[in-house]
Enzyme design. Structure first.
Site, PDB file in Angstrom:
ATOM      1  CB  CYS A 138      -0.422   2.356   4.151  1.00  0.00           C
ATOM      2  SG  CYS A 138      -1.919   1.695   3.458  1.00  0.00           S
ATOM      3  CG  ASP A 139       3.339   1.129   4.444  1.00  0.00           C
ATOM      4  OD1 ASP A 139       2.934   1.582   5.526  1.00  0.00           O
ATOM      5  OD2 ASP A 139       3.115  -0.033   4.054  1.00  0.00           O
ATOM      6  CB  CYS A 157      -0.920  -0.026   1.222  1.00  0.00           C
ATOM      7  SG  CYS A 157      -1.918   1.443   1.388  1.00  0.00           S
TER       8      CYS A 157
END
Ligand code: NAP
Length: 310
Positions: A140-141, A137
């Site tokens: 997300c990261d 993701c």
């Protein structure tokens, strides 16, 4: 154990739409949200292709879309439970039994919208370095890779979209694809090819991810020549497709060989009174728009099925 009229398993676009429609049909639906409220789209950086939900300057995020969908469903009476389904018993017909980590439920009808999850590569080092350089993701990261070099594995829309997104943070994004032609659509291909931070390595797969605490390198293998090479790298983002979240339904509903729940054109599963919508039963389109449409159809058929039994 109280009996619900309708339980919806999953809170992605299909589930929240089914919740909106069954709520407006006065069925007082209960949504068991699952581990990720909003499902996969909640983690999507930009939504550009969902009609009626567009801003040119700053395209809306998946999280924004989910928030609006949730509020809309709740406004009309849907209830959300933040829990995950662990088992179901559909074997005796309606009422159906649903077990979560925290509770047990009974329901006259069920709409399964548990979605899909990112597929893994299954190579040495992948599991070990999840959260320490291996990610599924970008939204997300990506932030953790500011000024770093990352590999993106895959050649589909997800790999291209996330690869483009990652250039906001990373110094270089190397897309490693197992063929010499991308699967992703032409619009995303054009943007990816035009992005100076993105380079492509064709006909190549990852054999191993190595590191010491965090990722330090990846072993790349050219599938045509067989030549391998260790490339120093800070992160590996994997976008190689999805699998349906249907493990808890094994033996309960008919599925295809990949685990997708089989539905007919009325969104009916193999068990009367259990309907399914979204990516748990759709390996072809996998769009917010199609999941929403399938959620509408499943809700309308559920309402019809329940009213015919009264
Ligand atoms: P996908 O289209 O199935 O693409 C998966 C990619 O991973 C393919 O390029 C595939 O290679 C590669 N791959 C699969 N297994 C592999 C392995 N073991 N090792 C190396 N590479 C592997 O999946 P997706 O990109 O997640 O897209 C899924 C669906 O969502 C599609 O319908 C897509 O259009 C849609 N989507 C749309 C958007 C958008 O419209 N903006 C954004 C994201 C996703 P091959 O090409 O050789 O098969």
């Amino acid at each position: 154990m109280e009996k619900e009229k309708v339980v919806i398993i999953g809170s992605g676009p299909a589930g929240l739409t089914a919740a909106l429609y069954t709520a407006r049909a006065q069925l007082n639906p209960l949504v068991i949200a699952g581990s990720q409220l909003g499902g996969q789209v909640a983690l999507t950086s930009e939504i550009e292709n969902y009609p009626g939900f567009f801003r040119e300057e700053h395209p809306p995020t998946g999280a924004e879309l989910v928030e609006v969908m949730q509020k809309q469903a709740e406004h009309f009476g849907a209830r959300l439970e933040y829990d995950e389904v662990t088992a179901v018993d559909f074997s005796k017909g309606s009422p159906f039994y649903i077990k979560t980590y925290g509770k047990e439920y009974m329901a006259d009808a069920v709409i399964v919208t548990a979605g899909a999850s990112p597929r893994r590569l299954g190579i040495p080092g992948e599991e070990e370095f999840i959260g320490r350089g291996v990610s599924y993701c970008g939204t997300c990261d990506g932030f953790f890779f500011r000024g770093k070099d990352v590999i993106v594995v895959g050649g589909g829309d997800s790999a291209l979209e996330e690869g483009i997104f990652l250039t906001k943070f990373a110094t270089t994004v190397t897309v490693v694809h197992r063929r010499s032609e991308l699967r992703g659509g032409p619009a995303l291909q054009k943007r990816a090819f035009a992005n100076e931070k993105i380079n492509f390595v064709w006909n190549t797969v990852l054999d191993e991810i190595k590191g010491n605490g965090t990722v330090q390198s990846a072993t790349l293998r050219n599938v045509e020549t067989g030549a391998t090479q260790d490339q120093p790298i800070d992160g590996v983002f994997v976008f190689v497709g999805h699998y349906p979240n249907s493990k808890f339904l094994e033996g309960q509903l008919e599925m295809d060989e990949h685990g997708y729940v089989i539905t007919d054109e009325l969104m009916r599963t193999s068990v009367p009174g259990v309907f399914a919508a979204g990516e748990i039963q759709d390996a072809i389109y996998r769009q917010v728009g199609t999941s929403v449409g399938q959620g509408v159809a499943a809700a309308m058929q559920t309402e019809k099925w329940l009213s015919e039994r009264e």
